[in-house]
Write a protein that holds these residues in place. Structure first.
Motif, PDB file in Angstrom:
ATOM      1  N   ALA A   1       0.817  -1.220   0.000  1.00 21.39           N
ATOM      2  CA  ALA A   1       0.000   0.000   0.000  1.00 21.39           C
ATOM      3  C   ALA A   1       0.848   1.267   0.000  1.00 21.39           C
ATOM      4  O   ALA A   1       0.503   2.255  -0.663  1.00 21.39           O
ATOM      5  N   SER A   2       1.940   1.262   0.713  1.00 17.85           N
ATOM      6  CA  SER A   2       2.755   2.467   0.834  1.00 17.85           C
ATOM      7  C   SER A   2       3.622   2.738  -0.389  1.00 17.85           C
ATOM      8  O   SER A   2       4.296   3.777  -0.462  1.00 17.85           O
TER       9      SER A   2
ATOM     10  N   GLU B   1       0.706   5.864  -4.934  1.00 20.01           N
ATOM     11  CA  GLU B   1       0.091   7.081  -4.421  1.00 20.01           C
ATOM     12  C   GLU B   1      -1.313   6.857  -3.869  1.00 20.01           C
ATOM     13  O   GLU B   1      -1.642   7.348  -2.785  1.00 20.01           O
TER      14      GLU B   1
ATOM     15  N   GLY C   1      -2.591   4.180  -2.666  1.00 21.81           N
ATOM     16  CA  GLY C   1      -2.469   3.426  -1.425  1.00 21.81           C
ATOM     17  C   GLY C   1      -2.066   4.314  -0.258  1.00 21.81           C
ATOM     18  O   GLY C   1      -2.520   4.109   0.870  1.00 21.81           O
ATOM     19  N   ARG C   2      -1.234   5.326  -0.546  1.00 19.02           N
ATOM     20  CA  ARG C   2      -0.842   6.267   0.508  1.00 19.02           C
ATOM     21  C   ARG C   2      -1.976   7.226   0.835  1.00 19.02           C
ATOM     22  O   ARG C   2      -2.171   7.600   1.997  1.00 19.02           O
TER      23      ARG C   2
ATOM     24  N   ASP D   1      -4.981   5.727   3.258  1.00 17.12           N
ATOM     25  CA  ASP D   1      -4.241   5.100   4.353  1.00 17.12           C
ATOM     26  C   ASP D   1      -5.243   4.491   5.339  1.00 17.12           C
ATOM     27  O   ASP D   1      -6.036   5.208   5.951  1.00 17.12           O
TER      28      ASP D   1
ATOM     29  N   SER E   1      -7.873  12.526   6.707  1.00 19.45           N
ATOM     30  CA  SER E   1      -6.563  12.048   6.249  1.00 19.45           C
ATOM     31  C   SER E   1      -6.445  12.139   4.734  1.00 19.45           C
ATOM     32  O   SER E   1      -5.382  12.454   4.197  1.00 19.45           O
TER      33      SER E   1
ATOM     34  N   HIS F   1      -3.869  15.202   1.533  1.00 16.43           N
ATOM     35  CA  HIS F   1      -2.966  14.901   0.432  1.00 16.43           C
ATOM     36  C   HIS F   1      -3.087  15.949  -0.674  1.00 16.43           C
ATOM     37  O   HIS F   1      -4.184  16.287  -1.112  1.00 16.43           O
TER      38      HIS F   1
ATOM     39  N   THR G   1      -4.935  -2.647   5.130  1.00 15.49           N
ATOM     40  CA  THR G   1      -3.970  -1.778   5.805  1.00 15.49           C
ATOM     41  C   THR G   1      -2.602  -1.783   5.146  1.00 15.49           C
ATOM     42  O   THR G   1      -2.016  -0.725   4.886  1.00 15.49           O
ATOM     43  N   ASP G   2      -2.076  -2.967   4.847  1.00 13.52           N
ATOM     44  CA  ASP G   2      -0.705  -3.071   4.358  1.00 13.52           C
ATOM     45  C   ASP G   2      -0.584  -3.289   2.866  1.00 13.52           C
ATOM     46  O   ASP G   2       0.468  -3.020   2.283  1.00 13.52           O
TER      47      ASP G   2
END
Length: 218
Positions: free
Chosen positions: A11-12, A15, A17-18, A21, A57, A61, A108-109
């Motif tokens: 995910a990280s 973009e 995925g970030r 979050d 959140s 961005h 999450t990940d």
């Protein structure tokens, strides 16, 4: 011949995925996502999320223009997000190689994607682009839609399969119709607009993974 890949992406490492979050226990299911040019407006369901903190959140961005609530239910919310897809190298690799997003689920990940490419060569180029961009990923499955091991669902996501099956069983496609989109929406727990879009995407995927592939072969 076209080829479909099922892939998991950290995910990280991309973009979107970030941007989306997720805290542990939250899940995202993308309803529609068609990257094109510099803009993309995906519709996605968010399950088990704190509404206020999730929206805050996302709005932090810089690549996000707007996030809009489409439908709100007790356990899930349907959002549309307007963002600059040009900043995302993962989606850039998809569009640069003629790929299409058939399904996507975020946790999450990691995110799980089902992607379609016109050929194995373009899929290979896509994977090379991910490696060059240092986007960590793992391929779960690669298959041609018309092969015997392609599976019985022809590219349909679980939610699309559920909606299309229910529509047929309840007589939505009968003449005259024995069911409306409002009645389907009540059974599925979504809006009638979302039902219409889900059925549309289901039919597109079904044709994409069966009739059109056979035409390409011939």
């Amino acid at each position: 011949m076209s080829v479909i890949v099922e892939i998991e992406v950290v995910a990280s490492d991309f973009e979107l995925g970030r941007i989306l979050d997720l805290v542990p226990g939250t899940r995202i299911e993308v309803e529609t996502m068609v990257p094109a040019g510099e803009r993309a407006v995906p519709l996605f369901w968010v399950f088990n999320s704190d509404r206020e903190s999730f929206e805050t959140s996302i709005q932090e961005h810089g690549s996000v223009e707007e996030i809009t609530e489409i439908d709100v239910f007790e356990d899930r919310i349907l959002y549309a997000i307007d963002w600059d897809v040009g900043t995302d190298r993962f989606f850039g690799a998809i569009t640069d190689n003629g790929g299409h997003v058939l399904a996507a689920t975020g946790h999450t990940d990691a995110w799980q994607f089902e992607l379609r490419f016109p050929s194995h060569e373009q899929l290979s180029a896509f994977q090379t682009a991910l490696e060059d961009a240092r986007i960590h990923h793992q391929v779960a499955r690669v298959y041609n839609p018309t092969k015997p091991d392609a599976g019985p669902w022809f590219g349909l996501t679980p939610t699309q399969r559920e909606a299309l099956t229910l529509a047929v069983e309840t007589g939505y496609y009968d003449i005259p119709r024995n069911c409306t989109t409002v009645e389907l929406a009540d059974k599925l727990g979504i809006s009638d607009q979302a039902v219409t879009e889900r059925l549309r995407r289901a039919i597109v995927n079904l044709v994409d993974h069966s009739l059109l592939v056979k035409d390409e072969e011939s």
